[in-house]
Design an enzyme around this catalytic site. Sequence first.
Site, PDB file in Angstrom:
ATOM      1  N   ASN A   7       0.880  -1.169   0.000  1.00  0.00           N
ATOM      2  CA  ASN A   7       0.000   0.000   0.000  1.00  0.00           C
ATOM      3  C   ASN A   7       0.917   1.218   0.000  1.00  0.00           C
ATOM      4  OD1 ASN A   7      -1.830   2.053   0.392  1.00  0.00           O
ATOM      5  ND2 ASN A   7      -2.795   1.161   2.200  1.00  0.00           N
ATOM      6  N   LYS A  14       3.538   0.875   3.062  1.00  0.00           N
ATOM      7  CA  LYS A  14       3.147  -0.179   3.988  1.00  0.00           C
ATOM      8  C   LYS A  14       3.187  -1.510   3.240  1.00  0.00           C
ATOM      9  CE  LYS A  14      -0.102   2.786   6.527  1.00  0.00           C
ATOM     10  NZ  LYS A  14      -1.516   2.971   6.941  1.00  0.00           N
ATOM     11  N   ARG A  88      -2.699  -2.149  -3.431  1.00  0.00           N
ATOM     12  CA  ARG A  88      -3.947  -1.424  -3.185  1.00  0.00           C
ATOM     13  C   ARG A  88      -3.977  -0.191  -4.077  1.00  0.00           C
ATOM     14  NH1 ARG A  88      -5.417   3.082   1.180  1.00  0.00           N
ATOM     15  NH2 ARG A  88      -7.664   3.176   0.818  1.00  0.00           N
ATOM     16  N   HIS A 176     -13.099   2.240   0.236  1.00  0.00           N
ATOM     17  CA  HIS A 176     -13.064   1.180   1.251  1.00  0.00           C
ATOM     18  C   HIS A 176     -13.759  -0.089   0.760  1.00  0.00           C
ATOM     19  CE1 HIS A 176     -12.789   4.415   4.687  1.00  0.00           C
ATOM     20  NE2 HIS A 176     -11.607   4.155   4.149  1.00  0.00           N
ATOM     21  N   LEU A 203     -15.329   2.074  10.392  1.00  0.00           N
ATOM     22  CA  LEU A 203     -15.069   3.276  11.184  1.00  0.00           C
ATOM     23  C   LEU A 203     -13.617   3.335  11.618  1.00  0.00           C
ATOM     24  CD1 LEU A 203     -18.273   3.161  13.441  1.00  0.00           C
ATOM     25  CD2 LEU A 203     -17.988   4.184  11.171  1.00  0.00           C
ATOM     26  N   GLY A 204     -12.869   4.230  10.994  1.00  0.00           N
ATOM     27  CA  GLY A 204     -11.490   4.485  11.355  1.00  0.00           C
ATOM     28  C   GLY A 204     -11.242   5.966  11.177  1.00  0.00           C
ATOM     29  N   ARG A 235     -11.833  14.678   7.754  1.00  0.00           N
ATOM     30  CA  ARG A 235     -12.718  15.036   6.648  1.00  0.00           C
ATOM     31  C   ARG A 235     -14.099  15.428   7.156  1.00  0.00           C
ATOM     32  NH1 ARG A 235     -11.179   9.615   4.043  1.00  0.00           N
ATOM     33  NH2 ARG A 235      -9.176  10.029   3.001  1.00  0.00           N
ATOM     34  N   ASP A 276      -7.779  11.781  16.980  1.00  0.00           N
ATOM     35  CA  ASP A 276      -7.652  10.473  17.614  1.00  0.00           C
ATOM     36  C   ASP A 276      -8.900  10.210  18.460  1.00  0.00           C
ATOM     37  OD1 ASP A 276      -7.055   8.276  19.296  1.00  0.00           O
ATOM     38  OD2 ASP A 276      -4.914   8.692  19.176  1.00  0.00           O
ATOM     39  N   MET A 277      -9.719   9.249  18.028  1.00  0.00           N
ATOM     40  CA  MET A 277     -10.972   8.984  18.726  1.00  0.00           C
ATOM     41  C   MET A 277     -10.745   8.585  20.175  1.00  0.00           C
ATOM     42  SD  MET A 277     -14.262   8.848  18.734  1.00  0.00           S
ATOM     43  CE  MET A 277     -15.076   8.641  17.144  1.00  0.00           C
ATOM     44  N   GLY A 326     -14.438   1.019  14.862  1.00  0.00           N
ATOM     45  CA  GLY A 326     -15.573   0.097  14.904  1.00  0.00           C
ATOM     46  C   GLY A 326     -15.282  -1.154  15.709  1.00  0.00           C
ATOM     47  N   GLU A 327     -14.035  -1.646  15.632  1.00  0.00           N
ATOM     48  CA  GLU A 327     -13.662  -2.869  16.331  1.00  0.00           C
ATOM     49  C   GLU A 327     -13.282  -2.632  17.782  1.00  0.00           C
ATOM     50  OE1 GLU A 327     -10.551  -4.788  14.078  1.00  0.00           O
ATOM     51  OE2 GLU A 327     -11.554  -4.289  12.194  1.00  0.00           O
ATOM     52  N   ASN A 328     -12.837  -1.416  18.112  1.00  0.00           N
ATOM     53  CA  ASN A 328     -12.197  -1.199  19.419  1.00  0.00           C
ATOM     54  C   ASN A 328     -12.871  -0.179  20.322  1.00  0.00           C
ATOM     55  OD1 ASN A 328      -9.788  -2.957  19.023  1.00  0.00           O
ATOM     56  ND2 ASN A 328      -9.406  -1.550  17.318  1.00  0.00           N
ATOM     57  N   GLU A 378      -7.868  -6.042   5.081  1.00  0.00           N
ATOM     58  CA  GLU A 378      -7.748  -5.656   3.685  1.00  0.00           C
ATOM     59  C   GLU A 378      -6.538  -6.310   3.023  1.00  0.00           C
ATOM     60  OE1 GLU A 378      -9.238  -1.300   3.013  1.00  0.00           O
ATOM     61  OE2 GLU A 378      -8.439  -1.418   5.053  1.00  0.00           O
TER      62      GLU A 378
END
Length: 390
Positions: A7, A14, A88, A176, A203-204, A235, A276-277, A326-328, A378
């Site tokens: 990526n 990455k 990607r 996505h 959700l990231g 965004r 940072d959420m 979303g996962e955490n 991904e």
Amino acid sequence: MTVLVINSGSSSLKYQLVNPENGAAIASGLVERIGEEIAFIKHAYGEQEVKLETPVADHSVALAKVLELFDQVGPALSEAGIVAVGHRVVQGGSYFSGPAIITDEVRDLIEGFAPLAPLHNPAHLKGIDVARELMDVPHVAVFDTAFFQSLPAEAATYALDKEVAAKYSIRRYGAHGTSHQYVSGKVTEFLGDSELKQIVLHLGNGASASAVKNGHAVDTSMGLTPLEGLVMGTRTGDIDPAAVFHLSRVGGMSTDEIDTLFNKQSGLKGLTGDNDMRAIRDRATAGDAEARAALDVVVHRLIKYVGAYTAVLGGLDTLTFTAGIGENDPDLRAEVCERLAFMGIKLDLEKNAVRSKEPRVISTENSAIKVLVVPTNEELAIAQQAMSLI
């Protein structure tokens, strides 16, 4: 057999070495700040992790460093059984509805779609060009937009003058897509049901929603670019297009300034100064009204999309959370589900609090709609799509 997944960003690279059959991530790494005075390199293999700080002039040097690390730290690429490199690519336009082996023609098509993804496609091409030169195996492009090529015309079409839209390739492409396709497929596999009405919330720092019916995407929140839709790290998500005219006429801002404002200085960062959420959640818990207000905006937008997509699907069987937030973030999941209780959603708070890397149902047995957490992957999806061609 393994696939090296790359990526490539404008100043980063990455990568992950993946076994597409069992899903194992054998090695992974990251090169950041390419072209700056000092770059940061990280390579992980098994229990070994190497971190370096050294000048990296360009992507050619970056990938050469990566190949050196494979030989020095492992696994040696000559013994890793690499059969393909998967790349990607964010934007495949209306042309690519699936992965493609990268020929010179495909490479030029990716370059031709750069105006639709000016921050992404040119960066991907840097990685593609260097990797094709250094690694003599098939190279496969996997497009973020491919899964959404199946969108019905009513969902893909903007109500713009049709000649202008056709001339400049303006439609809703989504993004996505690799994640949404992988996660919705995992839900189908996990529940053993191929005829599901699904909503997936990726959700990231970047965030998107999709509506998937019987395995096919029927709507998605991102549009011509990844700017449209949900509130994101930097965004705006949905905003009245007239805000552009207002900022230009009244604020005297240039197109580039507005582009930067909407894409890099808005979203959570614009509302709180932080994208940072985790930090925003901590601030809200400590009583920070600004952080709490930002979370309310995020949840409101999510509720709005879930409601709209339930109507588009004609009902809803599953609601799935994925990606970093979303996962955490069990608190966000709980807030969303609480607002959706009128639809018959009942969250099991104990299951919601569990952290796991496996797909799981977090709703109660008598919930009218199953709520799931399904970790996205991904890199594995790209590796598997690459293998499907070779």
